[in-house]
Design an enzyme around this catalytic site. Structure first.
Site: not given
Length: 1052
Positions: A726, A748, A720-721, A864
């Protein structure tokens, strides 16, 4: 004799004249030399004879009715019929003209043609040998002027044409149909065009190949042509192909301007065009051959300069005498070169010139290193049309006919049509026009003179000029005095009449002398055709009017069916023409009409009743429909409520969806979310809760990626964000996967407390992954669920997690354990420590370089690249993730992760730290840091540096991280090359792939072990990037002053 309808024609030949005609009636042959001066110019011959006409040697041009037929010494007419009657002429190589008029048997009535000469009246007897019959299908209307070719080869995308013109193209009642593989062709639109006698198929495709033939029909009589087999060849790259007729030779007056064009056919390969000038060349072919062989330019050849936007046109202004000579056009592409030359002739303005339209062309052999193609042999219907509207001398619109023959008293038209605007001048016998009897009429490009006489014969010249030059053409006009002939008969077509009916047939006769005209009937007894005794000729009563002879038949019976012949005779000869009368029975009256006449009142009342019932029923149905509509609208108002939804709009700059990245960097899709009012039913016909059927967002449907939501079974949460999560899921029936097979995927989605910005970020990530495409070393998009619920983005699932954790857990001496709650694997060892050596680490780096090489080829920048953003899939295949999440770079000056607001400065190149500049070479710097992580089994880079300013000072002084303990010198050299301060000095990802390929080969004892098996099929189950992970092991720093260090350090 074939069983076809036949026309009975009775002709009695003039046997007394057969001795001096060179004819053998016993063998049905006749041989005539048209060049003999004392021979008669008009011949009367029997039908079914083989007639041979001879002209002088060598080959001569034969004409029939002033139309060119063929080039030969002999003209043979096999089994000649009345349709072969007419005027024949030949023109020898010395331009001497010979002509002869043939009258063969009986000719069917067409227009005002001269009919056959016969002796029917005053004949004491009808010899059996002089009676014969002509089948209808022997008509010239059903004979082709030229046979169709047996085989034709054309290139795909080209043009295919066939022409089925009959020998008498002006005949009436002739219908034509075209067939492809015995199936009738219906044209008129699209690629297939049907004109009067021609078939044109454009933009040829492989399915156009096959057999083509035409079929000509007159009423029920048809004749089919021989088939033409078309072969369509697939188009390949070829050398540049010149359009027919280019470049053109030309003549130009001194001081004028001229343009020379080197027009080429369309090609996928862009050609390079070069112009050369050579004065008077003794042998231009030798020079073209040397240029074709790509040898060096001769010293006396001058290279010319043209406009860069129009290299195919060479323009010369105010030409001088030294500008004359050969101008050479060289067109070259990767396959080969084409060399063509045109000659420019200069003359004084007072001289007369004729434009020459020849071209010297040669095509070079293909360049050795390029692929060769086939020549394009597509037809060009009108090459001269390409020059219309261009700069240059006039060009005739069509091919002109030199010989013009006509009879006295006719109107003669001579035309010289050209493209564009020009002035035309006419002369006769190289003198100005001057007609003693009558006047000449000039209109546009046409010269006309009426009531022509023999004095009008001569050589007429048209000269057409414009500002760039002149062209001219000569007409040889021959006016022949009208020959007095036998009467000409015009009769109607075959007739049909009902029994007991009446019929009027007119026979119109034209004659130089007063003719004697009569109607006769030919009767066949016992339906036999084997002798004279079965034939009877009956005289008929008729009336004579001013211009015709009228035969009137009343109360016609079935016995009167048959052939009726109109006979006309004068002192110059006799003519006849026949028409067939068919008698048919009238149609029987219908019973309904009999009942109607018997009971008119009853039928009237029934009709009124039916109409009244129909009107009443219509009124009732209309009333009921309006009532039902009002009730439905009222019910709909009660059952509906209005709510506000959000419509997601996706703008894809740089091309259509799925076209990949455009030129330059990846153009991020622009996501807009707009509010709109939506009507929602409160009762739901399906029996479901309306709240469950209402969606906050409305997404556009992409059928290429949409997967039914019922095919997914969600499982545990992988991560989790701040705004999303996800989830692991099982999918059934994914594209390119076995039926009934379940595939583990990662899904997602946004969390319940998300914002519109969070939803736009997820949509943007999905669109970027669509545009990038698939590769084995990147996380690939498998599909999405956007309809009937929240947005789910389905990506591949990687069971071994990210590379950073994978390296830490498998470093030498580390305990082999994994968490059960992370959704990946159990505590079983991932890989034996003794096998995770430098060679395996080098393979990991090699795979990541391959994935970055693919992204760079798609003009996409990662921004990144680090070990935490590389996932480990089945078979320990490396997959790059988070390339779809570099989304805020275009909106802000730097990339900030949305989860914790930290920047990956330790992986950033100096130009990215200082100027916020990101490109493929800045990704190469990050790859060097990633390579250091791999060789240290997941250690943190720059462990003693705590800020962006300190890191930039460390790098600008030339300091770099030291070689890891278990890293070979070859791999460390690659790291240092990636850390070059100047971005242009760093290797590209393609060069990195080659470097690691060589390192793997050197490190392997078995050469076959040096290569990875990356040809395996695409995995259908790997996961998304770990962008929403908490990143506990990621060494990033908070941005304390986003702009402070941007101005602290400057590049020299």
């Amino acid at each position: 004799m074939a069983k076809v309808p036949i026309t009975l024609v009775m002709i009695i030949a003039i046997v007394s004249a057969a001795a001096d005609l060179g004819c053998d009636y016993g063998h049905h042959r006749c041989y005539i030399d048209v060049t003999v001066e004392n021979s008669p110019r008009q011949r009367h011959l029997l039908s079914d004879m083989d007639i041979t006409l001879q002209c002088v040697r060598p080959m001569a041009k034969w004409f029939y009715e002033d139309k060119f037929q063929l080039r030969a010494t002999l003209l043979r007419l096999e089994r000649a019929q009345s349709g072969n009657s007419g005027n024949y002429g030949c023109l020898d190589s010395q331009n001497r003209w010979y002509n002869i008029s043939l009258v063969v048997g009986h000719k069917e009535p067409v227009g005002n043609d001269i009919a056959s000469f016969v002796k029917l009246e005053d004949a004491p007897a009808l010899p059996e040998s002089d009676l014969f019959f002509q089948p209808l299908n022997e008509s010239r209307s059903l004979k082709l002027l030229q046979p169709l070719p047996k085989t034709v080869q054309r290139t795909a995308g080209g043009l295919f044409q066939l022409n089925c013109s009959p020998m008498d193209p002006d005949a009436k009642g002739v219908n034509i149909s075209w067939l492809h593989n015995d199936t009738q062709i219906l044209g008129g639109r699209g690629r297939i065009k049907l004109k009067r006698w021609s078939l044109t198929v454009g933009q040829l495709q492989p399915e156009d190949a096959g057999s083509y033939h035409c079929e000509l029909c007159v009423e029920q009589d048809c004749q089919r042509s021989n088939p033409t087999q078309l072969e369509v060849i697939s188009r390949k790259h070829t050398v540049p192909m010149l359009k027919p007729g280019y470049p053109r030779n030309t003549s130009i007056a001194l001081g004028d301007n001229v343009s020379i064009e080197c027009l080429l056919e369309d090609s996928a390969l862009e050609p390079k065009i070069t112009w050369l000038h050579k004065g008077n060349a003794d042998n231009i072919d030798d020079l073209l051959q040397r240029l074709r062989e790509q040898s060096q330019l001769p010293v006396d050849v001058t290279r010319l300069i043209t406009r860069m936007d129009e290299p195919q046109v060479l323009r010369l202004g105010n030409v001088l005498m030294e500008d004359g000579g050969w101008y050479i056009c060289i067109a070259e592409n990767q396959v080969g070169r084409t060399v063509a030359a045109s000659y420019v002739d200069l003359y004084s303005p007072s001289d007369t010139t004729t434009v020459r339209t020849t071209t010297t062309t040669t095509v070079a052999s293909p360049i050795p290193t390029a692929s060769t193609g086939e020549d394009n042999d597509d037809d060009v219907e009108n090459p001269a049309a390409e020059a219309s509207g261009g700069v240059g001398p006039p060009v005739f619109r069509k091919e002109l006919k030199r010989l013009q023959h006509s009879l006295s008293g006719n109107t003669v038209n001579l035309a010289c049509p050209v493209y564009g605007k020009a002035n035309i001048t006419w002369t006769k016998d190289k003198k100005p026009l001057n007609r003693e009897l009558g006047v000449y009429v000039q209109k546009n490009w046409t010269l006309r003179f009426v009531e022509a006489t023999s004095e009008d014969s001569g050589l007429y010249n048209c000269k057409v000029c414009n500002a760039w030059g002149c062209i001219q053409f000569d007409f040889s006009v021959q006016i022949n005095d009208r020959t007095r002939s036998a009467p000409i008969i015009v009769v109607p077509q075959n007739q049909t009449v009902k029994v007991n009916g009446s019929l009027v047939m007119k026979c119109t006769v034209y004659s130089d002398l007063h003719p004697t005209v009569s109607w006769k009937r030919v009767v066949l007894k016992n339906a036999s055709l084997d002798g004279l005794k079965s034939v009877e000729i009956q005289n008929l009563n008729f009336t004579v009017t001013n211009d015709s002879v009228v035969l009137t038949l009343r109360n016609v019976t079935f016995d009167q069916e048959g052939w009726y012949t109109c006979l006309a005779s004068s002192g110059l000869g006799r003519s006849n023409s026949s028409v067939y009368l068919r008698v048919v029975s009238p149609l029987p009256p219908l019973e309904i009409y009999a009942l109607l006449h018997a009971h008119p009142l009853g039928f009237t009342l029934a009709a009124i009743t039916i109409v009244a019932l129909f009107l009443l029923g219509s009124a009732f149905i209309t009333f009921m429909l309006r009532r039902l509509r009002r009730e439905k609208l009222l019910k709909l108002r009660i059952e509906t409520v209005h709510q506000w939804t959000k419509k997601v709009i996706i703008y894809r700059p740089g091309g259509e969806e799925g076209s990949g990245c455009s030129s330059g960097d990846l153009q991020m899709p622009v996501i807009r979310i707009e509010k709109q009012r939506t009507t929602v039913s409160t009762t739901g016909t399906g029996g479901t809760d309306p709240a469950q059927g209402f969606n906050e967002y409305e997404f556009p449907l992409d059928s290429n990626w949409e997967i039914p939501r019922q095919q997914l079974s969600l499982g545990s949460i992988l991560g989790e964000g701040a705004f999303g999560r996800v989830v692991m899921a099982e999918a059934e029936g994914l594209p390119r996967s076995p039926q009934l097979a379940e595939t583990i995927v990662a899904v997602k989605m946004v969390k319940e407390e998300h914002t519109d910005t969070d939803m736009a970020s997820l949509v943007r990530e999905m669109e970027v992954m669509k545009m990038i495409g698939k590769h084995i070393n990147i996380i690939n998009l498998l599909g999405c669920c956007s309809q009937g619920g929240p947005l789910w983005v389905i990506v591949e699932y990687a069971p071994h997690g990210n590379l950073k954790d994978f390296l830490k857990q498998n470093r030498p001496g580390a305990p082999q354990r994994r968490s059960d709650s992370d959704g990946y694997l159990d505590d079983k060892p991932l890989i034996s420590t003794q096998h995770l050596g430098e060679k395996e680490l080098t393979k990991f780096a090699f795979q990541i370089a391959r994935g970055m090489e693919y992204l760079a080829s798609r003009r996409c920048i990662h921004r990144d690249l680090a070990a935490r953003n590389v996932l480990v899939s089945d078979g320990y295949v490396m997959k790059i993730a988070d390339f779809g999440l570099a989304r805020d770079i275009q909106d802000t000056e730097y990339y900030r992760k949305n989860t914790n607001g930290r920047l990956p400065i330790k992986w950033m190149a100096p130009e990215s730290l200082q100027e916020k500049k990101y490109d493929s070479q800045s990704d190469v710097w990050s790859y060097g840091v990633l390579l250091w992580e791999i060789m240290t089994y997941g250690d943190q880079p720059y462990p003693h540096i705590l800020s962006a300013e300190e890191l930039y000072s460390y790098l600008i002084t030339g300091q770099r991280m030291e070689k890891p303990a278990k890293c070979s010198l070859n791999i460390y050299v690659v790291m240092r090359q990636c850390w070059h301060f100047e971005s242009c000095a760093r290797p590209t990802f393609a060069e990195l792939v080659e470097s690691f390929d060589g390192i793997l080969q050197q490190a392997s004892s078995n050469p076959n072990d040096a290569y990875l098996d990356l040809s395996m099929p695409m995995l259908e189950t790997p996961p998304s990037s770990g962008d929403e992970d908490d990143g506990s092991d990621t060494e990033t720093f908070r941005e304390t002053s986003p702009l402070r260090y941007q101005y602290t350090y400057k590049f020299n």
